[in-house]
Design a protein around this motif. Structure first.
Motif, PDB file in Angstrom:
ATOM      1  N   LEU A  11     -28.046  25.763-107.420  1.00 35.79           N
ATOM      2  CA  LEU A  11     -26.602  25.707-107.175  1.00 35.79           C
ATOM      3  C   LEU A  11     -25.933  27.006-107.623  1.00 35.79           C
ATOM      4  O   LEU A  11     -25.162  27.598-106.870  1.00 35.79           O
ATOM      5  CB  LEU A  11     -25.979  24.512-107.893  1.00 35.79           C
ATOM      6  CG  LEU A  11     -24.452  24.420-107.791  1.00 35.79           C
ATOM      7  CD1 LEU A  11     -24.016  24.180-106.349  1.00 35.79           C
ATOM      8  CD2 LEU A  11     -23.923  23.344-108.713  1.00 35.79           C
ATOM      9  N   PHE A  12     -26.243  27.460-108.839  1.00 39.48           N
ATOM     10  CA  PHE A  12     -25.632  28.693-109.336  1.00 39.48           C
ATOM     11  C   PHE A  12     -26.044  29.903-108.499  1.00 39.48           C
ATOM     12  O   PHE A  12     -25.219  30.772-108.195  1.00 39.48           O
ATOM     13  CB  PHE A  12     -25.952  28.913-110.813  1.00 39.48           C
ATOM     14  CG  PHE A  12     -25.192  27.997-111.727  1.00 39.48           C
ATOM     15  CD1 PHE A  12     -23.804  27.959-111.715  1.00 39.48           C
ATOM     16  CD2 PHE A  12     -25.861  27.145-112.591  1.00 39.48           C
ATOM     17  CE1 PHE A  12     -23.091  27.110-112.541  1.00 39.48           C
ATOM     18  CE2 PHE A  12     -25.160  26.278-113.421  1.00 39.48           C
ATOM     19  CZ  PHE A  12     -23.771  26.259-113.391  1.00 39.48           C
ATOM     20  N   ALA A  13     -27.317  29.964-108.110  1.00 34.42           N
ATOM     21  CA  ALA A  13     -27.773  31.069-107.259  1.00 34.42           C
ATOM     22  C   ALA A  13     -27.047  31.035-105.916  1.00 34.42           C
ATOM     23  O   ALA A  13     -26.620  32.077-105.401  1.00 34.42           O
ATOM     24  CB  ALA A  13     -29.283  30.987-107.043  1.00 34.42           C
ATOM     25  N   GLY A  14     -26.893  29.848-105.356  1.00 37.48           N
ATOM     26  CA  GLY A  14     -26.176  29.713-104.088  1.00 37.48           C
ATOM     27  C   GLY A  14     -24.732  30.140-104.191  1.00 37.48           C
ATOM     28  O   GLY A  14     -24.213  30.850-103.318  1.00 37.48           O
ATOM     29  N   ILE A  15     -24.068  29.739-105.269  1.00 38.66           N
ATOM     30  CA  ILE A  15     -22.668  30.124-105.465  1.00 38.66           C
ATOM     31  C   ILE A  15     -22.553  31.638-105.629  1.00 38.66           C
ATOM     32  O   ILE A  15     -21.655  32.264-105.050  1.00 38.66           O
ATOM     33  CB  ILE A  15     -22.066  29.373-106.670  1.00 38.66           C
ATOM     34  CG1 ILE A  15     -21.901  27.885-106.321  1.00 38.66           C
ATOM     35  CG2 ILE A  15     -20.739  29.979-107.094  1.00 38.66           C
ATOM     36  CD1 ILE A  15     -21.536  27.001-107.499  1.00 38.66           C
ATOM     37  N   MET A  16     -23.489  32.234-106.362  1.00 36.51           N
ATOM     38  CA  MET A  16     -23.463  33.695-106.540  1.00 36.51           C
ATOM     39  C   MET A  16     -23.638  34.399-105.196  1.00 36.51           C
ATOM     40  O   MET A  16     -22.930  35.362-104.889  1.00 36.51           O
ATOM     41  CB  MET A  16     -24.560  34.145-107.513  1.00 36.51           C
ATOM     42  CG  MET A  16     -24.295  33.754-108.948  1.00 36.51           C
ATOM     43  SD  MET A  16     -22.800  34.487-109.617  1.00 36.51           S
ATOM     44  CE  MET A  16     -23.237  36.206-109.584  1.00 36.51           C
ATOM     45  N   MET A  17     -24.577  33.931-104.375  1.00 40.64           N
ATOM     46  CA  MET A  17     -24.794  34.543-103.063  1.00 40.64           C
ATOM     47  C   MET A  17     -23.569  34.389-102.171  1.00 40.64           C
ATOM     48  O   MET A  17     -23.211  35.316-101.437  1.00 40.64           O
ATOM     49  CB  MET A  17     -26.025  33.941-102.392  1.00 40.64           C
ATOM     50  CG  MET A  17     -27.310  34.382-103.007  1.00 40.64           C
ATOM     51  SD  MET A  17     -28.691  33.675-102.110  1.00 40.64           S
ATOM     52  CE  MET A  17     -30.015  34.116-103.193  1.00 40.64           C
ATOM     53  N   LEU A  18     -22.934  33.241-102.233  1.00 41.41           N
ATOM     54  CA  LEU A  18     -21.730  33.033-101.430  1.00 41.41           C
ATOM     55  C   LEU A  18     -20.593  33.934-101.908  1.00 41.41           C
ATOM     56  O   LEU A  18     -19.820  34.451-101.086  1.00 41.41           O
ATOM     57  CB  LEU A  18     -21.318  31.562-101.458  1.00 41.41           C
ATOM     58  CG  LEU A  18     -22.299  30.600-100.769  1.00 41.41           C
ATOM     59  CD1 LEU A  18     -21.868  29.148-100.978  1.00 41.41           C
ATOM     60  CD2 LEU A  18     -22.440  30.919 -99.295  1.00 41.41           C
TER      61      LEU A  18
END
Length: 188
Positions: A168-175
């Motif tokens: 989730l955190f990696a996804g939010i960072m990429m977004l």
């Protein structure tokens, strides 16, 4: 980079559409939807490379992976919320899934009964070989939690794995990075 990722997304799109379950209308629709999802990002990657467009390449790489990471988290959360009926299952074996660079994930397989029907299924939860051998012994009974509406879906622990929270955190960072690229490309 965008071309390579775009071609990989194209392969994923083809696999989702070509290998969909034509005997199950719900699974077929899901396969088509995933195919369209991957196809869109495949087109972005290929066009981004041809047109030398940073925005299209970022869409192919950052937006697609960011969305997949966030979806993976919510899928795990959905399973956690839906699999609430505790039953006992017999540990049978594990399935090995090999990743790139020799990485392996191990998924436990259990045999259990529910509603007068026998099941032998693999969970979606992965473990290291060391952890799976420490946690489960062949032929032993363990509590598992199933989804009463879809008894073939089950989990072995009633907590959200740390890997899903990291996704989730990696996804939010990429977004967030994608949004910065978008703002830079549109307004810069």
């Amino acid at each position: 980079m965008g071309l390579t990722i775009g071609l990989l997304w194209g392969l994923c799109a083809w696999l989702c559409i070509a290998k969909r379950d034509k005997n199950n209308s719900k699974a077929e629709k899901i396969g088509i939807a995933w195919g369209i999802f991957f196809g869109f990002f495949a087109i972005c990657g290929v066009l981004g490379d041809i047109l030398h467009s940073t925005l299209l390449q970022a869409t192919c790489v950052l937006l697609s992976v960011g969305i997949l990471c966030v979806v993976a988290f919510f899928f795990a959360l959905y399973r956690l919320r839906k699999c609430k009926t505790q039953i006992w299952g017999t540990y049978v074996t594990y399935q090995i899934h090999r990743g790139n660079k020799g990485y392996r994930s191990y998924f436990p397989v259990f045999r259990y009964s529910f509603g007068g029907k026998e099941y032998q299924r693999q969970t979606h939860e992965s473990y290291s070989l060391k952890k799976i051998n420490k946690k489960f012994a062949y032929g032993q009974l363990y509590p598992i939690w199933i989804n009463e509406n879809a008894p073939e879906a089950f989990i072995t622990k009633k907590s959200l794995p740390a890997a899903n929270i990291m996704a989730l955190f990696a996804g939010i960072m990429m977004l967030m990075i994608y949004c910065m690229v978008l703002i830079t490309e549109v307004f810069g």
